[in-house]
Design an enzyme around this catalytic site. Structure first.
Site, PDB file in Angstrom:
ATOM      1  N   ASP A  78     138.663 -16.862  29.445  1.00  0.00           N
ATOM      2  CA  ASP A  78     137.331 -16.748  28.843  1.00  0.00           C
ATOM      3  C   ASP A  78     136.254 -16.323  29.824  1.00  0.00           C
ATOM      4  O   ASP A  78     135.339 -15.581  29.466  1.00  0.00           O
ATOM      5  CB  ASP A  78     136.923 -18.073  28.185  1.00  0.00           C
ATOM      6  CG  ASP A  78     136.638 -19.155  29.221  1.00  0.00           C
ATOM      7  OD1 ASP A  78     137.546 -19.455  30.032  1.00  0.00           O
ATOM      8  OD2 ASP A  78     135.522 -19.689  29.225  1.00  0.00           O
ATOM      9  N   ASP A  81     137.383 -18.868  35.021  1.00  0.00           N
ATOM     10  CA  ASP A  81     138.493 -19.799  35.233  1.00  0.00           C
ATOM     11  C   ASP A  81     139.773 -19.217  34.649  1.00  0.00           C
ATOM     12  O   ASP A  81     139.822 -18.067  34.244  1.00  0.00           O
ATOM     13  CB  ASP A  81     138.167 -21.163  34.613  1.00  0.00           C
ATOM     14  CG  ASP A  81     137.708 -21.036  33.162  1.00  0.00           C
ATOM     15  OD1 ASP A  81     138.162 -20.102  32.470  1.00  0.00           O
ATOM     16  OD2 ASP A  81     136.894 -21.862  32.715  1.00  0.00           O
ATOM     17  N   TYR A 230     133.778 -26.276  25.472  1.00  0.00           N
ATOM     18  CA  TYR A 230     133.397 -25.543  24.261  1.00  0.00           C
ATOM     19  C   TYR A 230     133.316 -26.507  23.083  1.00  0.00           C
ATOM     20  O   TYR A 230     134.083 -26.415  22.136  1.00  0.00           O
ATOM     21  CB  TYR A 230     134.378 -24.393  23.993  1.00  0.00           C
ATOM     22  CG  TYR A 230     134.245 -23.269  24.996  1.00  0.00           C
ATOM     23  CD1 TYR A 230     133.196 -22.355  24.904  1.00  0.00           C
ATOM     24  CD2 TYR A 230     135.136 -23.139  26.049  1.00  0.00           C
ATOM     25  CE1 TYR A 230     133.048 -21.341  25.833  1.00  0.00           C
ATOM     26  CE2 TYR A 230     135.005 -22.112  26.979  1.00  0.00           C
ATOM     27  CZ  TYR A 230     133.957 -21.223  26.862  1.00  0.00           C
ATOM     28  OH  TYR A 230     133.814 -20.215  27.786  1.00  0.00           O
ATOM     29  N   GLU A 475     128.526 -16.771  36.730  1.00  0.00           N
ATOM     30  CA  GLU A 475     129.815 -16.709  36.040  1.00  0.00           C
ATOM     31  C   GLU A 475     129.724 -15.764  34.838  1.00  0.00           C
ATOM     32  O   GLU A 475     128.793 -15.848  34.043  1.00  0.00           O
ATOM     33  CB  GLU A 475     130.254 -18.095  35.559  1.00  0.00           C
ATOM     34  CG  GLU A 475     131.659 -18.086  34.960  1.00  0.00           C
ATOM     35  CD  GLU A 475     132.188 -19.484  34.673  1.00  0.00           C
ATOM     36  OE1 GLU A 475     133.416 -19.626  34.535  1.00  0.00           O
ATOM     37  OE2 GLU A 475     131.381 -20.439  34.586  1.00  0.00           O
TER      38      GLU A 475
END
Length: 622
Positions: A78, A81, A230, A475
């Site tokens: 995603d 990571d 999430y 990120e």
């Protein structure tokens, strides 16, 4: 010499004609579009294909799902990571598909449609695997806790690769609903180019919607390891409507139309006026889709309810533009600001909705109604463009928040793969904690360029710290890029009043070299048939420059093509090599009954104008 001067003058005239678009843009949207799609290849998990363009990546996650007796190899990581989270991955696929459905022809004109469709299919191939039974869906592989303890490139992972699922006893309507939406949207993308695959996707979409609706519950109650990363704050009602809207768009089935009408109030579609749109909160997306159904005359007997959806959709638009009663916050530099952690995800998603709605308002000859007054569609597009331009560098820091674009962009991205030397350069194993000591703590630039990645972005005051440990700002994420793909395709072809404006390219020809750069105006769903045009000759007659154009159609489907039908617009001269039908379209010449696999057919036309617009209307595979 006279011929050369005439052609150059014609080219200069065209350059002057389109110059306002170039000057107003100030950015190479074509390059940004290519970069934004390339980013998805850096996020791939599984066995990488032979045409992989991000060469510093290698195969990874090759045992995913094995311990659970299911093949879960593939899909996308995603963000920075190495976890595969199902909810944001499905949303990414939905938004990529929506981008193609709205602006596929523009992507084709830039040569990026195939790459965009590949990006969708990489996601849907995995989602199909993750749905092995009608009421079973795997929603995560790996877990954030163990993954975040380590700093390893995907190829070296030693972290947990446990697979987590929802089923009838552990429901997840939000996850199942979003995945149904992704499958339905993608089914439209592949409707013509891969009909069998499209039907397979629709079957999964129907099953997942039924599963989501019948066995209701929040997915993060069943997959609790996802809560920290999430969490489904908005619940599942928005995803049920979102899935129904996409299934209606994919099938025209009245069941889903009625579902949207009969459940609009109960599930919040007609009640919630939102100021954000993203992987968790889908209401603004649902309301925009329904408003488009209404404007397109597809509301059926649900028009009154759909008008309520539209009202809430337009409240979202107005709030983004600062013309509503509850306006979104903006930075001093004019950027939409929702939260300090990965704020740009909301900017790209909102900008995409405004762009699409602007074009549909134009088609319907309507204006946006805000509390401050009427807003022209062009104003929506201009505001969306301002947000994209900010991301690409028009901001107080003069920083591009797309990695690899512009002269000044983030160098220390919070991303394991890009921050650690490629396994192809140094295959030495990078350990879990050793990665932190050796690579995470480095103050140097990343060894691998994460081209096209949209990072989290600046804070509420336009400040940004380019530091690897500043994950809130540095990120990237797939769902940052997915909506941006569509907007960039739209902006790349100019700012005309409707979304089908295509760039005009006239080659500079002379009597010695009359070859032009091939162009491929392919319709969004005609991938099995490639169309390449080139100018092969030019001459001047009575002060006019005439061009002889050659168009070559090639069958890439692997099967013979019959019942071929072609649409040609902007054709002002004579054409040879095709047969014109009574309806004005074109088909194979009378002596050609079919086009075998990998074979081509050529036709020519002459006119004193740029290339005609050619697209495939229909065909059948023998």
């Amino acid at each position: 010499m006279a011929k050369i001067i005439t052609i150059i003058e014609s080219a200069l005239f065209l350059l002057i004609a389109i110059a306002p678009f170039v000057i107003a843009a100030g950015h190479d949207y074509g390059q940004a579009l290519s970069n934004s799609i390339l980013f998805f290849e850096a996020q791939r998990s599984g066995y990488l294909p032979s045409n992989q363009r991000v060469n510093w990546r290698g195969n990874s996650g090759l045992l995913d799902g094995k311990a659970s007796g299911v093949d879960l190899v593939g899909g996308y990581y995603d963000a920075g990571d190495n976890v595969k989270f199902g909810l944001p991955m499905a949303f990414t696929v939905t938004m990529l598909s929506w981008s193609i459905l709205e602006y596929g022809s523009q992507m084709a004109s830039s040569g990026e449609l195939g790459h965009a469709m590949d990006a969708v299919k990489w996601g849907t191939d995995y989602l199909i695997k993750a749905h092995p039974q009608p009421n079973v869906l795997y929603g995560e592989v790996g877990d954030g806790n163990t993954d975040h303890y380590c700093w390893q490139r995907p190829e070296d992972m030693t972290t947990s690769r446990s697979a987590y699922r929802i089923d009838v006893n552990n429901p997840g309507s939000d996850l199942a609903g979003e995945t149904a939406a992704a499958m339905a949207a993608a089914s439209v993308v592949f409707h013509r180019s891969n009909p069998a695959y499209s039907r397979e996707l629709l079957t999964h979409a129907h099953q997942l919607f039924d599963f989501a609706d019948k066995y209701r519950g929040k997915y993060d109650s069943s997959i609790s390891v996802a809560q920290k990363y999430y969490r489904s704050v908005s619940g599942y009602a928005d995803e049920l409507l979102w899935a129904a809207a996409w299934l209606y768009k994919a099938t025209n089935d009245q069941y889903y139309l009625n579902y949207l009408g009969e459940n609009g109030d109960a599930l919040g579609g007609t009640g919630w006026a939102m100021t954000e749109f993203g992987w968790d909160v889908k209401y603004a997306g649902v309301q925009t889709l329904v408003a488009m159904f209404l404007m397109g005359g597809k509301a059926g007997g649900q028009s009154l309810v759909f008008e309520k959806y539209q009202e809430k959709a337009e409240m979202f638009m107005c709030s983004c533009m600062g013309k509503g009663n509850q306006n979104v916050q903006k930075t001093p530099g004019g950027l939409i600001f929702r939260q300090r952690w990965n704020n740009l995800q909301f900017v790209t998603s909102a900008s995409f909705i405004l762009t699409v709605y602007s074009d549909h308002l134009t088609s319907a000859r309507k204006e946006l109604q805000c509390s401050s007054g009427s807003v022209a569609p062009s104003e929506l597009l201009a505001f969306a463009k301002s947000q994209v331009d900010y991301i690409l560098g028009d901001n107080p820091r003069a920083t591009s928040y797309m990695v690899g674009y512009g002269n000044h962009f983030p160098q220390q991205v919070h991303h394991r793969g890009s921050s650690i030397v490629s396994i192809k350069v140094n295959p030495s194993f990078v350990s879990c904690r050793g990665g932190y000591a050796t690579w995470f703590s480095r103050k140097a630039s990343d060894p691998n360029l994460l081209t096209g990645a949209i990072v989290g972005g600046p804070d509420a005051y336009d400040n940004f710290a380019d530091q690897r440990d500043n994950y809130e700002q540095t990120e990237p994420a797939t769902y940052n890029n997915a909506p941006l793909v569509g907007i960039l395709a739209r902006l790349n072809v100019g700012h005309a009043a409707n979304n089908q404006f295509l760039p005009v390219e006239v080659p500079l020809l002379n009597s010695i070299d009359v070859q032009s750069k091939p162009v491929s105006p392919i319709s969004p769903f005609a991938a099995p048939i490639t169309i390449n045009q080139k100018a092969t000759a030019s001459w001047v007659s009575n002060g006019k420059t005439y061009y002889r154009y050659s168009a070559i159609l090639t069958n890439k489907s692997g099967k013979s093509i019959k019942n071929f039908n072609l649409t040609i617009s902007k054709l002002y001269g004579s054409l040879w090599g095709l047969t014109k039908t009574a309806t004005g379209s074109y088909e194979f010449p009378k002596w050609v009954s079919s086009l075998p696999a990998d074979k081509s057919i050529e036709f020519v036309y002459i006119q004193s104008a740029p290339f005609a617009d050619i697209s495939v209307s229909s065909y059948t595979l023998a």
